[in-house]
Design an enzyme around this catalytic site. Structure first.
Site, PDB file in Angstrom:
ATOM      1  N   CYS A 284       0.844  -1.197   0.000  1.00 50.19           N
ATOM      2  CA  CYS A 284       0.000   0.000   0.000  1.00 50.19           C
ATOM      3  C   CYS A 284       0.881   1.249   0.000  1.00 50.19           C
ATOM      4  O   CYS A 284       1.940   1.280   0.627  1.00 50.19           O
ATOM      5  CB  CYS A 284      -0.892  -0.025   1.245  1.00 50.19           C
ATOM      6  SG  CYS A 284      -1.820   1.502   1.518  1.00 50.19           S
ATOM      7  N   CYS A 287       0.901   4.271   4.730  1.00 50.80           N
ATOM      8  CA  CYS A 287       1.848   4.405   5.842  1.00 50.80           C
ATOM      9  C   CYS A 287       3.251   3.984   5.397  1.00 50.80           C
ATOM     10  O   CYS A 287       3.451   2.867   4.945  1.00 50.80           O
ATOM     11  CB  CYS A 287       1.420   3.549   7.022  1.00 50.80           C
ATOM     12  SG  CYS A 287      -0.283   3.803   7.528  1.00 50.80           S
ATOM     13  N   GLN A 488      -9.511  18.814   9.945  1.00 47.64           N
ATOM     14  CA  GLN A 488      -8.334  18.012  10.258  1.00 47.64           C
ATOM     15  C   GLN A 488      -8.730  16.544  10.363  1.00 47.64           C
ATOM     16  O   GLN A 488      -9.718  16.196  11.006  1.00 47.64           O
ATOM     17  CB  GLN A 488      -7.708  18.474  11.575  1.00 47.64           C
ATOM     18  CG  GLN A 488      -7.062  19.840  11.523  1.00 47.64           C
ATOM     19  CD  GLN A 488      -5.709  19.824  10.832  1.00 47.64           C
ATOM     20  OE1 GLN A 488      -5.183  18.780  10.458  1.00 47.64           O
ATOM     21  NE2 GLN A 488      -5.130  21.006  10.652  1.00 47.64           N
ATOM     22  N   ASP A 586      -3.578  29.020   8.854  1.00 52.12           N
ATOM     23  CA  ASP A 586      -3.507  27.560   8.741  1.00 52.12           C
ATOM     24  C   ASP A 586      -3.527  27.207   7.259  1.00 52.12           C
ATOM     25  O   ASP A 586      -4.489  26.634   6.739  1.00 52.12           O
ATOM     26  CB  ASP A 586      -4.691  26.923   9.471  1.00 52.12           C
ATOM     27  CG  ASP A 586      -4.612  25.392   9.481  1.00 52.12           C
ATOM     28  OD1 ASP A 586      -3.561  24.850   9.095  1.00 52.12           O
ATOM     29  OD2 ASP A 586      -5.607  24.750   9.866  1.00 52.12           O
ATOM     30  N   CYS A 613       1.546  22.578   8.063  1.00 53.17           N
ATOM     31  CA  CYS A 613       1.644  21.153   7.779  1.00 53.17           C
ATOM     32  C   CYS A 613       2.851  20.851   6.906  1.00 53.17           C
ATOM     33  O   CYS A 613       2.962  19.754   6.354  1.00 53.17           O
ATOM     34  CB  CYS A 613       0.364  20.645   7.108  1.00 53.17           C
ATOM     35  SG  CYS A 613      -0.047  21.472   5.561  1.00 53.17           S
TER      36      CYS A 613
END
Length: 677
Positions: A284, A287, A488, A586, A613
């Site tokens: 995948c 992660c 978020q 933001d 971010c």
């Protein structure tokens, strides 16, 4: 569009651009993808931007980047044939993992303070940052050019910057001069001078060729997730390499200052390697770091924020606080997007295979969502198979089912589902409703149609069942969340992030607060109880509608929200609300680009709270706010919102030094800096 063999490369590229992009059209920002804040024809976008996701390069309007890296424009005319051939085959111009790294270059081409002695730059004594006016050329901010040179000097670049290709184009377009930038010595002197000043070692001849395998020890992690190793001082970025690993890796790209490689064998695991719990790990594309101990992930992310502040921001000893770890390392996401595709056993529903835009793996269980989220995905997959529906094929443009989006209110237990298909109502809506209403958590079911090749889910929707929205609860407030509204994706850590922003704002009840890139109003409404007034700006009309509803639903009367581009709206907002005491920003990953950065600095607020971010764009923006608008960095707190991924959030407090930002910009927003393009 399929190019014809008789069309020249130049004609093909121009035809593609003409068909897909209306010159000068304002691109709409998608907060969950890369935004572009300026018009395509404005000079500060130095080249036709790339898409971030590069899955379908012909759809250039979907995710354009602001980097001065020419692709559809082609760095050199000679490259246009190659670009045209890639487009004709429908293949990506850049590997997907490289695309994300390329995106982070935007920060490095902005102004960063840099002082280089004249002798180091040019024997004639003419410093690059002293060229202010030339015939028929506009004024040039020297720091921009110096920063380009600094980029060329770096050995640990995470994306391709070749002084023989990109740099001449960048310098040529900034200077407005072809003659100056054709001289390779000009670029080399800039690069070498800054390299000596910054203490970087000289370039090392590449000890590896493309396709060769080498053994390399991984020292650290680069921002973006690749391991960093060195062969006799030559930097090698290794996908799949973790700190301490000894790996065998095959070189996939070799440049003058670095190489990229893919791990082919793990010869000796590093001390922090662990067993990844996910059955899909390594296949995948989600992660990256499930096999790296969580404490080591935190150390690496903290170090990457520090490195960005030091190297890109010029903060010698940044006031960096300890990173805040995630409260949950699995099951933390409140939103996931899945893709439909064909598999051996029929239709599959899951995520793209790592490094591939054209292949989807069938997900049986995702550890980042809840049991309910996994069950809904499997129910939709079974429904699609029973209905006999075909998945959409990007290559052929045929098929029907495209995406499934599942959003959860983690503190309310409510679920929203969005199905995205190609045009046409080819399914029984009652059967789909019956399938999903078996889940008592379902509150909202939407359907959207995508009639373009681009893989997007941010589309107009039709309600099939329930309410138009679901609700989420944060810091004691209720928030409505529609299909395309920004929120978020880690609810637990969003509350931590907002508490840090509240603490940094240090409100006493008398302040006027600007909430820029306000989304659905979560931060602004959390601040409203301690402020005199809150004024929010967000380009997404759907998010603004949610913010207004959220204010009403929570009985908050001192917060107002407006839809608009931040850079274009600040002058009008300041005229209506007065100058703010506190500004909270933001922004998306691209940071405060162009007018948004200049006009935010020109507001002269006593404090700026920057929720970021992306540490690279954060560092660049902080440097500009420091050097041009008189702000000092008080503290920066990294927050791990997304364990096992390279992403890093942070909350930074800036305090204005003596005086007002007006003296740096000649007055109100829309002052002198706006004319320096």
């Amino acid at each position: 569009m399929r190019p014809s063999a008789v069309v020249s490369p130049d004609e093909l590229v121009h035809d593609l651009l003409d068909e897909r992009i209306e010159p000068g059209r304002r691109l709409v920002e998608d907060r969950e993808r890369r935004p572009v804040h300026e018009r395509l024809d404005e000079p500060d976008l130095l080249a036709v931007p790339l898409r971030e996701s590069l899955d379908r390069p012909v759809e250039l309007e979907v995710e354009p980047l602001g980097e001065p890296l020419a692709v559809a424009e082609a760095v050199h005319p000679a490259q246009r044939g190659e670009v045209a051939e890639v487009l004709a085959r429908g293949e990506p111009l850049v590997e997907p993992e490289v695309a994300g790294e390329v995106a982070d270059l935007r920060a490095r081409f902005r102004a960063v303070p840099s002082r280089v002695d004249a002798e180091e730059l040019d024997p004639a004594g003419r410093r690059a940052d002293q060229v202010e006016q030339q015939a028929d050329r506009g004024r040039l901010a020297g720091a921009v050019r110096t920063e380009i040179a600094e980029d060329l000097a770096r050995l640990d670049l995470e994306a391709e910057v070749d002084d023989a290709a990109v740099a001449p184009v960048v310098l040529r377009q900034v200077l407005g001069s072809h003659d100056v930038c054709r001289a390779s010595g000009h670029v080399s002197r800039l690069r070498d001078g800054v390299a000596r000043m910054r203490g970087y070692p000289p370039r090392v001849a590449a000890p590896v060729r493309k396709g060769e395998e080498v053994e390399v020890r991984i020292d650290s992690l680069a921002y973006g997730g690749n391991g960093v190793g060195r062969l006799d001082g030559f930097v090698v970025f290794v996908r799949g390499g973790l700190p301490g690993d000894l790996v065998r890796a095959r070189a996939t790209k070799v440049k003058k200052g670095y190489a990229e490689a893919a791990r082919t064998a793990l010869l000796e695991p590093g001390p922090d390697r662990v067993e990844a719990p996910c059955r899909h790990f390594g296949v995948c594309g989600g992660c990256r770091f499930q096999d790296l101990a969580y404490t080591r992930q935190l150390e690496a992310k903290h170090g990457q924020v520090r490195d960005a502040l030091v190297r890109l921001g010029g903060f010698a000893d940044p006031p960096l606080e300890p990173i805040v770890p995630a409260r949950s390392t699995y099951g933390y996401r409140n939103k996931l997007e899945y893709s439909f595709a064909s598999g051996e056993d029929g239709i599959v529903l899951g995520f793209h295979r790592a490094g591939r835009w054209d292949e989807v793996i069938d997900v049986e269980e995702c550890l980042l969502t809840t049991e309910t989220g996994n069950a809904i995905r499997e129910a939709v997959k079974a429904w699609a198979r029973e209905e006999g529906l075909e998945p959409y094929d990007q290559r052929s443009g045929e098929g029907y089912l495209r995406h499934l989006v599942v959003r959860e209110g983690r503190n309310t237990g409510e679920v929203l589902v969005l199905l995205v298909t190609a045009p046409g109502e080819r399914f029984d809506t009652d059967f789909l409703v019956e399938t999903l209403t078996r889940f008592p958590e379902l509150r909202s079911l939407h359907w959207a149609v995508n009639d373009r090749p681009a893989e997007v889910t941010n589309l107009p929707t039709r309600l099939l069942f329930g309410e138009e929205w679901i609700e989420e609860e944060l810091l004691g407030l209720r928030f409505r969340v529609r299909p395309n509204a920004f929120l978020q994706t880690n609810t637990e850590m969003a509350e931590t992030l907002y508490r840090l922003a509240l603490d940094a704002a240090a409100l006493t009840g008398t302040e006027t607060v600007f909430d820029l890139y306000c989304g659905t109003g979560t931060i602004g409404l959390a601040l409203a109880g301690a402020a005199a007034s809150v004024w929010g700006v967000e380009i997404s009309e759907e998010s603004v509608a949610c913010a207004i509803e959220n204010a009403e639903a929570n009985g908050i009367a001192n917060a107002r929200f407006f839809a608009g581009n931040v850079g274009q709206s600040l002058e009008e907002l300041a005229g209506r609300a007065g100058r703010p005491d506190v500004v909270v920003v933001d922004p998306p990953r691209a940071g405060l680009a162009g007018k948004a950065l200049r006009r935010t600095g020109a507001l002269g607020a006593r404090r700026i709270v920057y929720v970021s971010c992306n540490p690279t764009t954060l560092a660049s923006d902080l440097a500009v706010l420091r050097d041009e608008y008189g702000y000092e960095l008080v503290r920066c707190t990294p927050v791990d919102m997304f364990p096992h991924t390279p992403h890093i959030e942070s909350v930074t407090l800036l305090r204005h030094a003596d005086g007002s930002a007006e003296e740096h910009d000649g007055g109100a927003p829309g002052g002198a800096h706006d004319n320096e393009r």
